[in-house]
Design an enzyme around this catalytic site. Structure first.
Site, PDB file in Angstrom:
ATOM      1  N   ARG A 255      -7.564   2.317  -2.509  1.00 43.66           N
ATOM      2  CA  ARG A 255      -8.360   2.386  -1.287  1.00 43.66           C
ATOM      3  C   ARG A 255      -8.974   3.768  -1.156  1.00 43.66           C
ATOM      4  O   ARG A 255      -8.283   4.787  -1.273  1.00 43.66           O
ATOM      5  CB  ARG A 255      -7.500   2.086  -0.052  1.00 43.66           C
TER       6      ARG A 255
ATOM      7  N   TYR B 221      -5.327  11.122   4.233  1.00 46.08           N
ATOM      8  CA  TYR B 221      -3.925  11.375   3.944  1.00 46.08           C
ATOM      9  C   TYR B 221      -3.808  12.161   2.631  1.00 46.08           C
ATOM     10  O   TYR B 221      -4.810  12.668   2.133  1.00 46.08           O
ATOM     11  CB  TYR B 221      -3.147  10.058   3.950  1.00 46.08           C
TER      12      TYR B 221
ATOM     13  N   GLY C  26      -9.183  -6.461   9.599  1.00 46.96           N
ATOM     14  CA  GLY C  26      -7.981  -5.844  10.119  1.00 46.96           C
ATOM     15  C   GLY C  26      -7.586  -6.406  11.461  1.00 46.96           C
ATOM     16  O   GLY C  26      -6.834  -7.373  11.555  1.00 46.96           O
ATOM     17  N   ARG C  27      -8.113  -5.812  12.529  1.00 44.98           N
ATOM     18  CA  ARG C  27      -7.705  -6.191  13.884  1.00 44.98           C
ATOM     19  C   ARG C  27      -7.838  -7.688  14.182  1.00 44.98           C
ATOM     20  O   ARG C  27      -6.987  -8.231  14.909  1.00 44.98           O
ATOM     21  CB  ARG C  27      -8.472  -5.354  14.909  1.00 44.98           C
TER      22      ARG C  27
ATOM     23  N   GLN D 142       0.846  -1.192   0.000  1.00 48.99           N
ATOM     24  CA  GLN D 142       0.000   0.000   0.000  1.00 48.99           C
ATOM     25  C   GLN D 142       0.885   1.247   0.000  1.00 48.99           C
ATOM     26  O   GLN D 142       1.642   1.494   0.946  1.00 48.99           O
ATOM     27  CB  GLN D 142      -0.933   0.013   1.213  1.00 48.99           C
TER      28      GLN D 142
END
Length: 367
Positions: A232, A185, A324-325, A104
């Site tokens: 993404r 971002y 994810g987690r 990424q």
């Protein structure tokens, strides 16, 4: 599976572009802050990712495309030969374990500290608007710094940073790359009118504000080919400085997604709601309607459990799901989900920083 009567193809092989995947479950990019100041991966990181190679696709943690793009200490890079060699160790380990992994590509933009920037400079952004919050440096947590607005003639250099990082990802043996245009971002800062007050060809209209994401995507596709590039997006997440959404989410991201279709990307990876938070949406926002505009494969992300993933796959709302987690404490997550085995839960203090503890010492379940 949790119920033998439930039928799903989440655990069956699939193809996204040129990526031939063993199942439809992706490992989402997870910043774990376990790198030295040079951002070079090593054996610890190779072990970590190889342990999780049961995912149909591993999306490696956000990786700084340049020293300028860095916003957090202890995060990896992909702008020099040493970093490339370190990542090659990771990709070799994942491939030896039968997995697929993409990188990424990340530039944080305004969410950084001058302590993290080359020569102590100000971070760069579309406009000189300071983010809220703190970031992590070698001296601990500090407030993010006031950014400076990029000059128009600097933007080709930003695109070149992405292009070179994409080349380096090839040299490092990745199976593809994901353009990080999410989580407020740099690229997302250009997209949102809340953070972009420019008056040049990269500001003002929707066409101008989405221009950089499209130019970066084109540059990366020119290196990899369209069928090994994903992107993404996170239209409503407030991350990276409590960034407000765009004033017209549906129009802005709708236009962007329709323009992305011309690249015939391998996939679009969509944060459904606020990254790592609620799936609730602002009034007037319909992410499924935005998803329907995309012609290619779609990876749904955020707040999924197996039940929700099965339901949305059955409805044709997703082609794959990113967890994810759950991958932190369950390196064999796919097999646990398939067999209906309970999941371990990682304590939050193990998420960021440290070494092998809480990183590579999570066991597989007893099958």
């Amino acid at each position: 599976m949790t119920d033998d009567n439930i039928q799903t193809d989440l655990f069956s092989p699939t193809t996204m572009g040129a990526l031939e995947l063993g199942n439809r479950i992706a490992m989402a990019p997870l910043t774990r802050s376990r790198y030295d100041e040079d951002g070079i991966p090593g054996e610890l990181h190779a072990t970590y990712y190889a342990q999780r190679a049961g995912a149909g696709l591993i999306i490696a943690e956000a990786t700084n495309i340049s020293a300028q793009g860095r916003g957090y200490a202890a995060t990896p890079g992909l702008w020099n030969d040493e970093q490339v060699a370190g990542w090659k160790m990771v990709t070799d380990a994942v491939h030896a374990a039968g997995g697929k992994i993409v990188n990424q590509l990340w530039h944080v933009g305004r969410f950084s500290s001058s302590q993290l920037q080359p020569d102590g400079r100000a971070p760069v952004a579309p406009s000189a608007i300071k983010a809220e919050g703190q970031t992590y440096t070698t001296e601990g947590f500090v407030p993010v710094s006031m950014p400076r607005a990029l000059e128009t003639d600097e933007i080709p250099g930003i695109i070149e940073q992405y292009r070179r990082a994409a080349e380096n990802a090839q040299r490092a043996g990745f199976d593809g790359v994901e353009v990080h245009s999410a989580n407020s971002y740099l690229l997302d800062q250009f997209i949102r009118d809340s953070t972009n007050q420019r008056s040049d060809r990269y500001g003002g209209s929707i066409e101008n504000r989405t221009r950089l994401t499209l130019e970066v995507t084109e540059a990366v596709v020119n290196i990899w080919g369209s069928d090994r590039v994903g992107i993404r997006l996170s239209p409503v997440t407030p991350d990276a400085g409590n960034t407000p959404p765009d004033s017209d989410v549906m129009a802005t991201y709708g236009y962007l997604i329709k323009q992305l279709n011309r690249f015939q990307l391998a996939y679009m990876h969509f944060v459904e709601g606020a990254t790592g938070g609620t799936r609730a949406l602002p009034d007037g926002v319909d992410l499924d309607a935005l998803r329907a505009l995309f012609d290619g494969a779609y990876i749904g992300n955020n707040g999924y459990d197996l039940k929700l993933a099965i339901a949305r796959r059955a409805q044709g709302k997703i082609d794959a799901v990113a967890f994810g987690r759950p991958f932190i404490a369950n390196p064999d997550l796919v097999e646990r989900l398939r067999r209906g085995i309970g999941l371990a839960v990682a304590p939050r203090e193990s998420y960021y920083g440290g070494g092998a503890t809480g990183y590579t010492d999570w066991p597989n379940a007893a099958y």
